[in-house]
Motif scaffolding. Structure first.
Motif, PDB file in Angstrom:
ATOM      1  N   LEU A  77       0.806  -1.119  -0.137  1.00 29.94           N
ATOM      2  CA  LEU A  77       0.005   0.073   0.170  1.00 29.94           C
ATOM      3  C   LEU A  77       0.794   1.313   0.161  1.00 29.94           C
ATOM      4  O   LEU A  77       0.534   2.337  -0.492  1.00 29.94           O
ATOM      5  CB  LEU A  77      -0.958  -0.035   1.266  1.00 29.94           C
ATOM      6  N   ASP A  78       1.873   1.082   0.772  1.00 30.38           N
ATOM      7  CA  ASP A  78       3.020   2.469   0.901  1.00 30.38           C
ATOM      8  C   ASP A  78       4.403   1.963   1.019  1.00 30.38           C
ATOM      9  O   ASP A  78       4.372   0.954   1.834  1.00 30.38           O
ATOM     10  CB  ASP A  78       2.536   3.303   2.030  1.00 30.38           C
ATOM     11  N   TYR A  79       5.232   2.451   0.680  1.00 29.03           N
ATOM     12  CA  TYR A  79       6.584   2.179   1.018  1.00 29.03           C
ATOM     13  C   TYR A  79       7.345   3.532   1.198  1.00 29.03           C
ATOM     14  O   TYR A  79       7.391   4.390   0.254  1.00 29.03           O
ATOM     15  CB  TYR A  79       7.339   1.168   0.481  1.00 29.03           C
ATOM     16  N   VAL A  80       8.243   3.728   2.316  1.00 34.64           N
ATOM     17  CA  VAL A  80       8.804   4.958   2.821  1.00 34.64           C
ATOM     18  C   VAL A  80      10.051   4.717   3.089  1.00 34.64           C
ATOM     19  O   VAL A  80      10.542   3.771   4.025  1.00 34.64           O
ATOM     20  CB  VAL A  80       8.136   5.390   3.903  1.00 34.64           C
ATOM     21  N   SER A  81      11.088   5.444   2.681  1.00 33.18           N
ATOM     22  CA  SER A  81      12.453   5.468   3.137  1.00 33.18           C
ATOM     23  C   SER A  81      12.711   6.715   3.725  1.00 33.18           C
ATOM     24  O   SER A  81      12.335   7.866   3.330  1.00 33.18           O
ATOM     25  CB  SER A  81      13.397   5.388   1.780  1.00 33.18           C
ATOM     26  N   HIS A  82      13.631   6.733   4.878  1.00 32.77           N
ATOM     27  CA  HIS A  82      13.837   7.968   5.241  1.00 32.77           C
ATOM     28  C   HIS A  82      15.222   8.246   4.868  1.00 32.77           C
ATOM     29  O   HIS A  82      16.217   7.396   5.282  1.00 32.77           O
ATOM     30  CB  HIS A  82      13.871   7.887   6.998  1.00 32.77           C
ATOM     31  N   LEU A  83      15.419   9.226   4.068  1.00 28.17           N
ATOM     32  CA  LEU A  83      16.754   9.601   3.532  1.00 28.17           C
ATOM     33  C   LEU A  83      17.415  10.883   4.076  1.00 28.17           C
ATOM     34  O   LEU A  83      16.709  11.683   4.464  1.00 28.17           O
ATOM     35  CB  LEU A  83      16.656   9.652   1.804  1.00 28.17           C
ATOM     36  N   VAL A  84      18.863  10.648   4.195  1.00 27.62           N
ATOM     37  CA  VAL A  84      19.565  11.818   4.429  1.00 27.62           C
ATOM     38  C   VAL A  84      20.552  12.193   3.447  1.00 27.62           C
ATOM     39  O   VAL A  84      21.302  11.095   2.750  1.00 27.62           O
ATOM     40  CB  VAL A  84      20.543  11.375   5.609  1.00 27.62           C
ATOM     41  N   LEU A  85      20.590  13.281   2.869  1.00 24.28           N
ATOM     42  CA  LEU A  85      21.308  13.687   1.676  1.00 24.28           C
ATOM     43  C   LEU A  85      22.589  14.484   2.155  1.00 24.28           C
ATOM     44  O   LEU A  85      22.185  15.518   2.780  1.00 24.28           O
ATOM     45  CB  LEU A  85      20.702  14.379   0.624  1.00 24.28           C
ATOM     46  N   LYS A  86      23.683  14.291   1.864  1.00 25.37           N
ATOM     47  CA  LYS A  86      24.845  15.144   2.158  1.00 25.37           C
ATOM     48  C   LYS A  86      25.551  15.623   0.938  1.00 25.37           C
ATOM     49  O   LYS A  86      25.842  14.909  -0.138  1.00 25.37           O
ATOM     50  CB  LYS A  86      25.982  14.395   3.069  1.00 25.37           C
ATOM     51  N   ASP A  87      25.526  16.969   0.917  1.00 29.96           N
ATOM     52  CA  ASP A  87      26.691  17.589   0.053  1.00 29.96           C
ATOM     53  C   ASP A  87      28.110  17.598   0.589  1.00 29.96           C
ATOM     54  O   ASP A  87      28.163  18.611   1.597  1.00 29.96           O
ATOM     55  CB  ASP A  87      25.940  18.946  -0.546  1.00 29.96           C
ATOM     56  N   GLY A  88      28.831  17.021   0.252  1.00 30.62           N
ATOM     57  CA  GLY A  88      30.356  16.953   1.008  1.00 30.62           C
ATOM     58  C   GLY A  88      29.833  16.442   2.158  1.00 30.62           C
ATOM     59  O   GLY A  88      29.483  15.390   2.544  1.00 30.62           O
ATOM     60  N   ASP A  89      30.126  17.258   3.419  1.00 34.79           N
ATOM     61  CA  ASP A  89      30.371  16.799   4.875  1.00 34.79           C
ATOM     62  C   ASP A  89      28.755  17.105   5.437  1.00 34.79           C
ATOM     63  O   ASP A  89      28.397  16.939   6.421  1.00 34.79           O
ATOM     64  CB  ASP A  89      31.308  17.329   5.699  1.00 34.79           C
TER      65      ASP A  89
END
Ligand code: HEM
Lengths: 490, 320
Positions: free
Chosen positions: A271-283
């Motif tokens: 029904l639903d799928y969710v990722s918790h994402l963290v994006l880094k640019d450099g540090d």
């Protein structure tokens, strides 16, 4: 607008006819070919670009190509460019279409939308639209700023819409009355002379068509820009694993700290799928959020879409100097022919190597790879025999031919599609312009009216295309005009 | 609850069929009537056209197409008087049944949306219902504007077949895969599709009538059918444009790319280009009448291919 000037040709005198190109004598030439100047040459080419017939043929040709692409199975994007992929795809097509497959493949019908003939047609379409539009704009401008006000006598008896009303006033007075009334009815009125006038509505309506055509060029350009400069790739991120690089040169890394899928109890469909994402640019962390199918995460033109998910092994590959060559989740979507192993693979493009990772299918036992172990098989690109193999326990590494292979862990991955699409903004600008332009074209048709008072009669005429709405309007106008001059039957 | 709603759907089919039968009877009756009146009428027209110069009245409005006596609105008095007896009352029944059929569909869609919590876009049943709704809506608008009942003889059978098809698929409610969960965009996407396809169906009906006109002996002019075909296409085209763009916008949010040459996308694009071709053939080559009508028929065939495409084309839209 659809009305063309040919309809009001009767007035030859005031028509700014295109002057015929001067004919040059060819007597001095040895060959009996007509001599055309450079200017004429380009004039001819320009004429081809705005030819409506050629334009129509190109439009229909485009339909034919899209139709082919719809009817025949198309090679998945990228497959055709890769010889191995192409061979594999073609063998599938041979099974499906038999001997025809060779012919269809040869003319590019299995990758229509990246085939050269299609590009040629699209380029022709772009040129034709540009030609048509640039040819039309001066005419539209003319009709808007400087419409033909005077028409010939014959026009009033030859035009598609025509009427004549007896009047008792003097000619110039009558025209004055008509002018006031038409102005009150939101017509734009231009006096031809004392006894005639021209009136129109929506003289700018035709610019809608120009806008619609222009917008299509914008959309096509946006398509090209997206295709050439955009970035598209899928990163498989191990849930709870380390941050992994996005593409080669973006400087971005992506980490998935959590993943959840909710299923429908009855059908087992997600029904639903969710990722918790963290994006880094450099540090520095530049974005962090829950990403689900219809709510992507964006950062500086990059969009991160939830694509797929499943089980995967987390592996790293380093060279002898300790440089990481690969790190990330490797899903194992394939099964070996003997049904014993789940197989996934990744490439080390700089070394020209393909690495396969094999896990035993759960519930089976076999001597080669035990539960909790991972098999690595390294292939040279294009070869079918592995150059080296190794079996590694979870959490340990093995060194094979200068490469250190680590089986970090097993678990869940989330597949994130990364898109950077510099054309998208133009795509939406073009789309809005397309819809607005079209709506203006169809809603605000240019309506024209010529009126003349002559010999105790008021003559009205219009040469616009046959249209029951306009005819009704014209007839109404005529009966109103009768009341202005109160000519009840004598 | 859904079974109660199914009753609405069944009833809509009944009313569409009732409207069809009524209109059939009505039109064949009025043909008989008009044939009787024909002699008188033609005599009258001949007089009017012949005088031309203005002795009947001081004002002369010369229609380029003198024969274009507006079909039902301008029926000359003798015929009207004869019609009053039977067909005219039936006319309001024919129209009434159509409106009731459409209203029942509307009610069904609303109830179903309340139950499922999303617009009619999750399976072929919902599409089919929405399609019928669009066709009926487009026909009613066209009828209100042009007063050509004859259109219903083509439009209503198409609507009835699709309605029957929808009912045969069953009214079951399924859960949505995540890609389909973006309600607003999808609802709009399907909504525009249905209005556009409905208008396309009306232009198709006008085209068919145009082609078989010589056998019909209608009171109305043939050009009027050409005009209805064109005007309906002119309504269908921008709606179709918006539908495709909304689809692209949705694909962008759901899959990350606004266009992926999925077969169903291509089918919609072919349809769109064909309608563009129709319009350009008209402005560029002056195509009207027969050739123009054939283009409209091909255009609607493309609509049907685009609509049923997921059965045989595969791709991302391959839900059933
Ligand atoms: C697929 C791309 C195209 C689209 C979406 C498009 C759209 C339109 C629209 C909506 C109209 C108005 C039609 C009407 O009033 O009935 C139109 C008219 C026209 N188009 Fe196109 N067109 C396209 C390609 C072309 C090409 C390639 C040509 C060049 C031959 C062209 C030339 C014209 C001309 C001359 C008109 C009539 C303009 C007027 O009367 O002001 N179009 N087009």
């Amino acid at each position: 607008m659809t009305s063309s000037d040919t309809d009001i040709r009767p007035d030859q005198t005031s028509a700014p006819e295109a002057t015929p190109l001067p004919r040059q004598s060819s007597s001095t030439e040895t060959e009996d070919l007509p001599v055309i100047s450079m200017g004429q040459f380009f004039q001819r080419i320009y004429q081809v670009t705005y030819s409506k017939t050629i334009g129509l043929i190109i439009i229909l040709l485009t339909a034919v190509f899209v139709f082919i692409g719809m009817m025949l199975q198309q090679a998945p994007s990228g497959t055709w460019a890769d010889p191995a992929g192409r061979d594999q795809f073609m063998s599938m097509m041979h099974a499906k279409y038999g001997a025809w497959a060779t012919l269809l493949g040869g003319v590019g019908f299995f990758h229509v939308f990246s085939s050269i003939p299609f590009f040629v047609v699209m380029a022709a379409l772009a040129i034709s639209i540009t030609g048509c539009t640039s040819h039309r704009i001066p005419q539209l401008w003319q009709q808007w700023r400087n419409p033909r006000v005077l028409v010939s006598d014959r026009f009033f008896t030859a035009a598609r819409y025509q009427a004549s009303i007896p009047i008792s006033q003097k000619d110039d007075q009558a025209i004055h009355v008509v002018q006031d009334k038409l102005k009150a009815a939101h017509y734009r009125v231009k006096r031809g002379n004392d006894t005639s006038l021209y009136a129109d509505k929506y003289s700018w309506g035709g610019f809608g068509t120009a806008a619609a055509h222009l917008s299509f060029i914008i959309i096509m350009v946006a398509f090209v820009v997206s295709g050439l400069t955009g970035y598209q790739g899928t990163v498989n991120v191990f849930v709870g694993g380390d941050a992994i690089p996005v593409g080669d040169k973006t400087g971005l890394t992506l980490q998935a700290t959590d993943f959840n899928a909710v299923y429908d109890d009855a059908t087992g469909r997600p029904l639903d799928y969710v990722s918790h994402l963290v994006l880094k640019d450099g540090d520095s962390v530049v974005a962090e959020q829950d990403v689900r199918v219809n709510s992507p995460m964006s950062y500086q033109g990059f969009a991160f879409h939830q694509n797929n998910y499943g089980m995967a092994v987390d592996v790293t590959v380093a060279d002898s100097a300790g440089n990481t060559l690969f790190s990330g989740a490797v899903p194992q979507p394939y099964t070996s022919q003997d049904n014993k192993f789940s197989i996934g693979q990744f490439t080390l493009p700089d070394l020209g190597l393909i690495v396969q990772v094999l896990s035993p299918v759960s519930g089976t036992t076999n001597a080669d790879i035990g539960p909790g172990q991972l098999g690595f098989a390294i292939y040279r690109d294009g070869e079918s025999d592995a150059m080296a193999t190794s079996v590694v326990d979870q959490g340990t590494s093995a060194t094979v031919r200068d490469l250190s292979l680590t089986f970090v862990r097993e678990g869940q991955f989330t597949g994130i599609m990364v898109r950077q699409d510099p054309g998208a903004a133009w795509m939406w600008i073009g789309s809005i312009l397309l819809v607005v332009g079209m709506t203006v074209t169809f809603t605000f048709r240019h309506r024209r009216l010529w009126v003349r008072a002559q010999d105790g009669k008021l003559l009205l005429a219009s040469a616009d295309k046959e249209d029951s709405g306009f005819r009704e309007h014209f007839n109404q106008l005529v009966s109103q005009a009768q009341t202005w001059f109160s000519v009840r039957s004598k | 609850m859904i079974n109660l709603a199914k009753f609405l759907l069944d009833a809509s089919l009944v009313f569409i069929l009732l409207a069809l039968v009524t209109n059939l009877v009505l039109l064949s009756a009025s043909r008989r009537v008009s044939r009787v009146a024909a002699a008188k009428t033609s005599a009258k027209v001949a007089v009017g056209a012949g005088v031309g110069g203005g002795s009947l009245s001081d004002t002369t409005v010369v229609d380029a197409d003198v024969t274009d006596a507006d079909a039902e609105a301008a029926t000359p008095p003798p015929a009207k008087a004869t019609q009053k007896a039977t067909p005219l009352n039936m006319a309001s029944f024919g129209t009434g049944f159509t409106i009731v059929g459409w209203a029942l569909l509307t009610a069904y869609i609303i109830v179903r949306m309340a139950i499922t919590g999303h617009g009619p876009f999750s399976n072929m049943h919902e599409f089919a219902v929405a399609f019928v709704w669009g066709i009926m809506a487009a026909y009613l608008v066209a009828f209100w504007k042009f007063k050509v009942r004859m259109l219903s003889l083509i439009v209503l059978p198409v609507a009835a077949c699709l309605d029957f098809y929808a009912i045969s698929l069953g009214v079951g409610v399924e859960t949505l895969v995540p890609a389909l969960q973006n309600n607003v965009l999808l609802t709009l996407h399907v909504g525009f599709a249905m209005l556009s396809y409905g208008a396309a169906c009306v232009s198709f009906a006008a085209a068919i009538l145009y082609l078989i006109y010589p056998r019909l002996k209608l009171k109305m002019s043939r050009d009027k059918l050409d005009e209805i075909g064109y005007k309906s296409a002119v309504v269908a085209f921008p709606l179709m444009t918006i539908m495709i763009l909304l689809g692209a916008l949705w694909a962008k949010t759901a899959w990350g790319s606004y266009w992926s040459w999925d077969p169903k996308e291509s089918a919609a694009l072919v349809t769109w280009i064909l309608y563009a071709g129709f319009m350009h053939a008209r402005v560029a080559r002056g195509w009207r009448g027969t050739r123009s009508a054939w283009l409209l028929i091909i255009g609607f065939a493309a609509v049907m291919v685009a609509y049923f495409g997921n059965y045989f084309l595969g791709g991302l839209h391959s839900y059933r």
